[in-house]
Design an enzyme around this catalytic site. Structure first.
Site, mmCIF file in Angstrom:
data_model
loop_
_atom_site.group_PDB
_atom_site.id
_atom_site.type_symbol
_atom_site.label_atom_id
_atom_site.label_comp_id
_atom_site.label_asym_id
_atom_site.label_seq_id
_atom_site.Cartn_x
_atom_site.Cartn_y
_atom_site.Cartn_z
ATOM 1 C CG HIS A 136 -1.892 1.132 1.253
ATOM 2 N ND1 HIS A 136 -3.099 1.107 0.590
ATOM 3 C CD2 HIS A 136 -1.834 2.351 1.855
ATOM 4 C CE1 HIS A 136 -3.737 2.254 0.777
ATOM 5 N NE2 HIS A 136 -2.983 3.022 1.549
ATOM 6 C CD GLU A 137 1.900 2.982 3.612
ATOM 7 O OE1 GLU A 137 1.940 4.187 3.285
ATOM 8 O OE2 GLU A 137 0.880 2.468 4.102
ATOM 9 C CG HIS A 182 0.145 6.087 -0.419
ATOM 10 N ND1 HIS A 182 -0.874 6.901 -0.860
ATOM 11 C CD2 HIS A 182 -0.330 5.451 0.688
ATOM 12 C CE1 HIS A 182 -1.927 6.764 -0.059
ATOM 13 N NE2 HIS A 182 -1.623 5.885 0.884
#
Length: 556
Positions: A192-193, A196
């Site tokens: 998820h990071e 980003h």
């Protein structure tokens, strides 16, 4: 051109977290980290603290010998004789992505452009979990959305006082060390990071009222990456788990709650972080997924997102920028007026309260979700005459997301009949004892919500060894909602000194609900036999409850 110089000194503020050595894993050296999201970095340095404004930055940091300093920067250097670190971020970023961490940190390379930083006692575990696979995720992301523009992708593991699970600071992802034992959650949180890096860091929501532009797109990208690297079944299982949590939060908040909108109205004086909820992530994801389905092939949508990133990188956008770009990229969809399709209007997606207007087809995950549904029915269908079949299921063979999905559904049905909770404990309690904290906390919440006293000692043991917000607050909230508040008080008396003051204060507020204001007790000179605690005045509003906290272990 002109230059402004502001000379300033920071006081204690919400962005800067100072830790005594006792609050670290090594117990050797003090530790400090910053957490700027959403609007905390104004207490760290003078800035335009809005995601609409981006700039480059440089920093000079002096630290004692033996303290390693890191920042979310593309370039760094160290003058050892002066104890001075120099940092420079060459790309424009919003203020909330400026981050600093300093402490007893050492590193190891885990890929050609990645290294992991951690306290010495944690580094071997971090290496074993992540060596080689971060590059695999980065490569998969690049194949979908274009080049990774930030140079390095490093990860630093922070002590359990870190207030969220993970933060996508460019070049240097912050992640809580507690998640290291939960492999599948670690995978999802880091990916998820990684996502980003494109959605949130390169292209940012211009206003916190449209946080879904970062979180919904990052969640969609995360699931495209996991589909490429782990297959569709795993991605569908994780999505089913999160959407279950979304509907649970919906029941808690109500379908007409304005925070369930994708375009939330921020009232003056409201901290945008208070709007961080599963709607931002999962309802935003469902809208992005719906857009991808309009294209007919997710690879066509990937092409659009690559063009979107290229057009808007290093800028901040509003929802209309995304949607206009989408319709311009797919003129045939614009001709079909897909933005006005009855019941699925783009405007309705953005401004209607309640659940997503459409949800993804998760049938590709049925091989993993069907066993969960079958086992749940065996335990919740009366009369309870299927215990033999249920007890034959070996949860140790299941994936973590299967087990937590099963336990979450049991939690939703709690309190359960006493005979059911007794049989559940007999069948699974010993299996669950050896599993990771994400699984154990859910079983312990079932124990608490069902007042199952034979397993209560396990709740005590768990809380005696946890210093993380995400693993303590849900249990304290459940303990204080039921009949076990005195048990909670007893544990807190014994463990409060190992908790960060911010966490201690939150638990004190939970414990004080429903009590008359108690006088402060001097904790400076007490014996081990004396309960020492300061209970604050009864808070005016109850916290959101264990359901919401359990479900919003957010990765910012």
């Amino acid at each position: 051109p002109f230059q402004i110089i502001v000379r300033y000194t920071t006081a204690d503020g919400p962005a800067i977290w100072w830790l005594d050595p006792e609050l670290t894993y090594g117990n050797a050296k003090p530790f400090v980290f910053t957490q700027g999201h959403s609007v905390c970095n104004r207490s760290f340095f003078p800035c335009f603290d809005t995601p609409a404004v981006k700039c480059t930055y440089s920093a000079t940091v002096k630290a004692p010998a033996g303290i390693q300093v890191l920042m979310s920067a593309t370039q760094s250097s160290y003058l050892e004789e002066e104890g001075v670190y120099q940092f420079y971020m060459e790309y424009p970023v919003p203020a909330y992505l400026v981050a600093l961490v300093a402490g007893d940190l050492i590193h190891a390379d885990i890929g050609p452009r990645s290294r992991v930083w951690a306290e010495p006692c944690l580094l071997p575990t971090a290496i074993s979990k992540l060596s080689g696979i971060v590059e695999r995720w980065l490569t998969a992301a690049e194949s979908l959305y274009g080049p990774y523009i930030w140079g390095r992708y490093d990860i630093v593991f922070l002590p359990p006082s870190f207030p969220i699970v993970a933060m996508e600071n460019p070049c240097l992802t912050f992640i809580i060390s507690s998640i290291l034992e939960s492999d599948e959650f670690l995978i999802i949180d880091v990916i998820h990071e990684v996502a980003h890096s494109w959605f949130g860091n390169a292209v940012t929501n211009a206003t916190w009222e449209e946080m879904w532009l970062s979180e919904g797109l990052a969640t969609y990208a995360q699931r495209r990456i996991t589909t490429e690297t782990y297959g569709a079944a795993f991605t569908c299982l994780e999505t089913a788990f999160r959407l279950d949590a979304l509907h649970r939060q919906m029941k808690l908040l109500g379908e007409d709650n304005p925070v369930s909108k994708l375009q939330v109205k921020l009232e003056p004086g409201v901290n945008p972080s208070n709007l961080m909820n599963l709607f931002t992530y999962e309802k935003g994801y469902c809208f992005v997924y719906y857009l991808s389905q309009l294209c007919g092939d997710p690879r066509h949508f990937d092409s659009f997102l690559r063009a979107y990133i290229e057009k808007y990188k290093f800028t901040s956008v509003v929802a209309q920028d995304l949607l206009d770009s989408f319709l311009n990229f797919f003129p045939e969809l614009k001709e079909q007026c897909v933005e006005s399709k009855a019941g699925l209007e783009f405007e309705r997606w953005l401004n209607a309260t309640g659940p997503p207007l459409a949800e993804p087809d998760l049938s590709q995950g049925s091989s993993l979700t069907r066993p969960v549904e079958t086992l749940f029915k065996l335990w919740t269908t009366e009369p309870l005459d299927s215990v033999a079949a249920a007890s034959s299921v070996d949860l140790t063979k299941w994936r973590t997301f299967q087990t937590v999905l099963f336990l979450d559904r049991l939690l939703d049905g709690s309190p359960l009949p006493h005979e059911v909770i007794k049989k559940l404990s007999e069948c699974y309690s010993s299996q669950l004892d050896s599993m990771n904290a994400e699984i154990r906390i859910r079983w312990l919440q079932i124990v608490v919500r069902n007042d199952y006293y034979p397993d209560l000692y396990k709740v005590r043991r768990f809380l005696e060894n946890q210093m993380s917000r995400m693993y303590t607050i849900p249990l304290y909230e459940d303990l204080c909602t039921g009949t076990l508040k005195s048990f909670a008080l007893e544990i807190f008396y014994q463990t409060q000194n190992q908790l960060h003051p911010n966490l201690r204060k939150t638990i004190q507020q939970i414990l004080s609900q429903g009590l008359n204001p108690l006088p402060a007790i001097d904790t400076t000179a007490v014996t081990t036999d004396t309960p020492a605690m300061v209970l604050e005045d009864k808070v005016s509003e109850a916290t959101n409850g264990a359901i919401s906290l359990r479900d919003v272990n957010v990765s910012a």
